[in-house]
Structures are given as C-alpha cells and as structure tokens.
Design an enzyme around this catalytic site. Structure first.
Site, PDB file in Angstrom:
ATOM      1  N   LYS A 170       0.722  -1.279  -0.302  1.00 15.08           N
ATOM      2  CA  LYS A 170      -0.018  -0.193   0.509  1.00 15.08           C
ATOM      3  C   LYS A 170       0.739   0.832  -0.111  1.00 15.08           C
ATOM      4  CE  LYS A 170      -3.289   2.744   2.632  1.00 15.08           C
ATOM      5  NZ  LYS A 170      -4.724   2.353   3.607  1.00 15.08           N
TER       6      LYS A 170
ATOM      7  N   LYS B  94      -2.046  -1.622  -3.890  1.00 15.72           N
ATOM      8  CA  LYS B  94      -3.284  -0.620  -4.235  1.00 15.72           C
ATOM      9  C   LYS B  94      -2.537   0.399  -4.264  1.00 15.72           C
ATOM     10  CE  LYS B  94      -6.243   2.649  -0.441  1.00 15.72           C
ATOM     11  NZ  LYS B  94      -6.169   2.066   0.655  1.00 15.72           N
TER      12      LYS B  94
HETATM   13  C1  PBG Z   1      -7.562   3.343   5.803  1.00 12.74           C
HETATM   14  C2  PBG Z   1      -7.687   3.270   3.914  1.00 12.74           C
HETATM   15  C3  PBG Z   1      -7.679   4.453   2.864  1.00 12.74           C
HETATM   16  C4  PBG Z   1      -8.103   3.670   1.450  1.00 12.74           C
HETATM   17  C5  PBG Z   1      -7.663   2.738   2.577  1.00 12.74           C
HETATM   18  N1  PBG Z   1      -7.824   2.170   2.917  1.00 12.74           N
HETATM   19  C6  PBG Z   1      -7.432   5.721   3.062  1.00 12.74           C
HETATM   20  C7  PBG Z   1      -5.724   5.759   3.408  1.00 12.74           C
HETATM   21  O1  PBG Z   1      -4.715   4.876   3.119  1.00 12.74           O
HETATM   22  O2  PBG Z   1      -5.156   6.796   3.889  1.00 12.74           O
HETATM   23  C8  PBG Z   1      -7.829   4.494   0.360  1.00 12.74           C
HETATM   24  C9  PBG Z   1      -9.197   4.374  -0.439  1.00 12.74           C
HETATM   25  C10 PBG Z   1      -9.884   4.731  -1.847  1.00 12.74           C
HETATM   26  O3  PBG Z   1      -9.226   5.993  -2.229  1.00 12.74           O
HETATM   27  O4  PBG Z   1      -9.957   4.581  -2.086  1.00 12.74           O
HETATM   28  N2  PBG Z   1      -6.346   3.207   5.505  1.00 12.74           N
END
Ligand code: PBG
Length: 330
Positions: A197, A250
């Site tokens: 991520k 992601k």
């Molecule tokens: C929580 C989380 C996030 C997303 C999914 N889980 C936001 C972040 O890490 O700031 C993003 C999902 C999206 O942008 O569609 N940690």
C-alpha cells in the site's frame, strides 16, 4: 506477392465475435468487490461529493446497496466505518457494537452467501487520523498498535466477517491478527492484507468520505514510497509468511508493474484496489465531457485484470456488473 505480410493480426479483429474468441483477459462481476461506507443512524444517505455515485449510508440503506451487489453477482463488499465519535486510541474500531460490527451482523443475516470483507484500520476512529497509536511527539508507534488492530479484526470476525483486510501498514500486523483470530476460534476467517500500500495522492476523495485525513503530518512514515517495487515484493512475502491468504496492491493503475510482479513472483491470490482518486478522476473528466467515463473505467478495470489481479476492488463494481449483464442480454 512480395511485400505482403504473412501474419495479419487484423483477421481476428474483424468482428466482435472474433475479438471475443481470442480475448486474453476477462473480468466477471464475481471478481469485483464493492467498498461501502457505513455511518450510524437510520435513513442516512450522504453522497460523497468527490465520488459521484458513492455515499455514506446507515445500515438500512447499506442493506439496499448490498442487495444490489448480491443480485449483481459481485464477489463481495468491503466495509469502512465512519463512527459517531473518535478518540486518541481509536477505540471505536474494536467496539463490539461499533458501526462496522453492527453492519456485518445485519449483512450476515440478510445475505448469508454474500462475502463480507472488513477494512481493519484505526484512522477512521482516531482523533488525530493516523492508522496507529501516537507517541508524545506524534510518531506512530508500531508494536503498540498491533494489539489494537488485532482486537479490531477479532471483533469483525465475531460479528461474522468472512475476510478481514488490514490497511494500516504496521509491520507484523498480519501475524498479530492471525494469532488473535486463531486464539478466538476464528481460524476460518481469511486475511486479505493491504501488503503493498503506497503513500499515494490518489486517496484524497476517500479521506473526505471516511473523515480520515491526518490532522498533522502524513502517512509516509508507514505507507510505501511510490518509487519502490522490490520493496513491495518484500512486503508481500512478509505478509504471506505471517499468514495472509490474499495480498493487495494499492492503488492499482499507477502500480500495474507491481501487480504483475506480485502475481508472477508469488502465484498468490492478488487483489488490486482501484482507489477513490482513480475513480474520481475518470468521473470528473466524464462530467466535463472530456472523456467517456464509462469506457475509461471499463478499460481501466480490464487493464488491472490483464496485469494479473484476480480480484479488483472498485467503486464502480455495480455499474460494471450492470453493463456486463446487458451485454449478455440478461
Ligand atoms: C485506511 C484506508 C485508506 C484507503 C483504504 N483504507 C486511506 C488511507 O490510507 O489514507 C483508501 C481507499 C481509497 O482511496 O479508495 N487506512
């Protein structure tokens, strides 16, 4: 006849039927997961401005969206909670009567066969908006956060989640969650880890939707640095060794090279998250008339599949399924 090509790829592009015959990648609704945002209350449906077609809903409304997901043959739903209150530790995340836990119980009862995935993180529940516990200097403490994440995952499993999906990026959280689930008698609950991520600018609209923008600093101290791909493979291998059943990359489109490498080098089930900003940019350009949003989204999701994702998480899942059915005349 010299000068004429022997191979003519165009022969197999001549008709729609020929193109379908030799198509290499297909994406069925059952490979899609729809994210849903749940808030307390009843009769609530608040549209998220930067994500047309997406809303924060109370459980009763959520059940309607879930019904559409189920009837459309989607692979599952992914729940995010927007709690009524936040605190320093994010204790709402593991509240047995919290927004997500409550929604999971309702979904379980209404649609026993719908796969329910829950996002496991603290950022929607902490007053500071970070994904873990902070020290006095505002730094996110890794090991101190693990227990809270494990409690959160276990509470989702207790409520009936099929899959828990930790998105916090603390080191060692998959192992901590796996142990906690097993000890609590939930050895059958799977873990989909947000393994690679990235600290991405594409999460902007999501943070509006989930009210989870950090009040100070950013997430670069725990999420991955965008230029790195070898490191993504290390993250993925670590999570697999700790017990991840599926791994996620992601965002999706800017990281298709990572999707491909994770698939090829691990052979593990791979999910890719087409995130809020990816969705928002297609929709915004579509609204301006600069792009055909539907065609762009369909091409994007298929490209993610082509890169090697087995599962695609997308806000456009229901619309994709609708178009897919229409094309089959069903
Ligand atoms: C929580 C989380 C996030 C997303 C999914 N889980 C936001 C972040 O890490 O700031 C993003 C999902 C999206 O942008 O569609 N940690």
């Amino acid at each position: 006849m010299s000068g004429f090509p022997v191979h003519r790829p165009r022969r197999l592009r001549r008709t729609a039927a020929l193109r379908a015959l030799v198509r290499e990648s297909r994406l069925a609704p059952e490979q899609l997961i729809l994210p849903l945002f749940v808030v307390p209350g009843a009769g609530v449906r608040e549209p998220v401005e930067s994500m047309p077609g997406v809303a924060r809903t109370s459980v009763d409304e959520l059940l309607q969206d879930a019904e559409e997901a189920y009837e459309g043959g989607l692979g599952g739903v992914l729940l995010f909670g927007v709690p009524p209150e936040k605190d320093e530790l994010g204790s709402g995340a593991w509240d047995p009567d919290g927004v997500v836990q409550n929604a999971v119980r309702h979904l379980r009862r209404a649609f026993p066969e719908l796969t329910v995935v829950t996002d496991v993180c603290l950022c929607e529940y902490t007053s500071h908006g970070h994904c873990g516990v902070l020290d006095d200097d505002g730094r996110v403490l890794n090991d101190e956060s693990l227990e809270h994440l494990a409690w959160t995952a276990t509470s989702h499993a207790e409520a009936g989640a099929d899959i828990v999906a930790p998105s916090d990026m603390m080191d060692g959280r998959v192992g901590a969650i796996r142990r906690a689930l097993d000890e609590a008698g939930h050895s059958g609950v799977a873990i989909l880890s947000y393994a690679a991520k990235y600290a991405s600018a594409f999460y902007g609209p999501f943070r509006d939707a989930a009210h989870s923008t950090p009040s100070s600093g950013d997430r670069r101290g725990y999420q991955m640095d965008p230029p790195n791909a070898d490191e993504a493979l290390r993250e993925v291998r670590m999570d697999i060794e700790e017990g991840a059943d599926m791994v996620m990359v992601k965002p999706a489109l800017p990281y298709l090279d990572v999707v491909r490498r994770v698939k090829t080098e691990t052979g593990w089930p791979v999910a890719a998250y087409h995130v809020s900003g990816e969705y928002a940019q297609a929709m915004a350009a579509g609204e301006k008339g600069w792009l055909d949003a539907e065609a762009v989204l369909e091409e994007s999701l298929l490209a993610i599949r082509r890169a090697g994702a087995d599962v695609v998480i997308t806000y456009w899942a229901r619309e994709y399924a609708r178009r897919w059915r229409e094309r089959r005349g069903a």
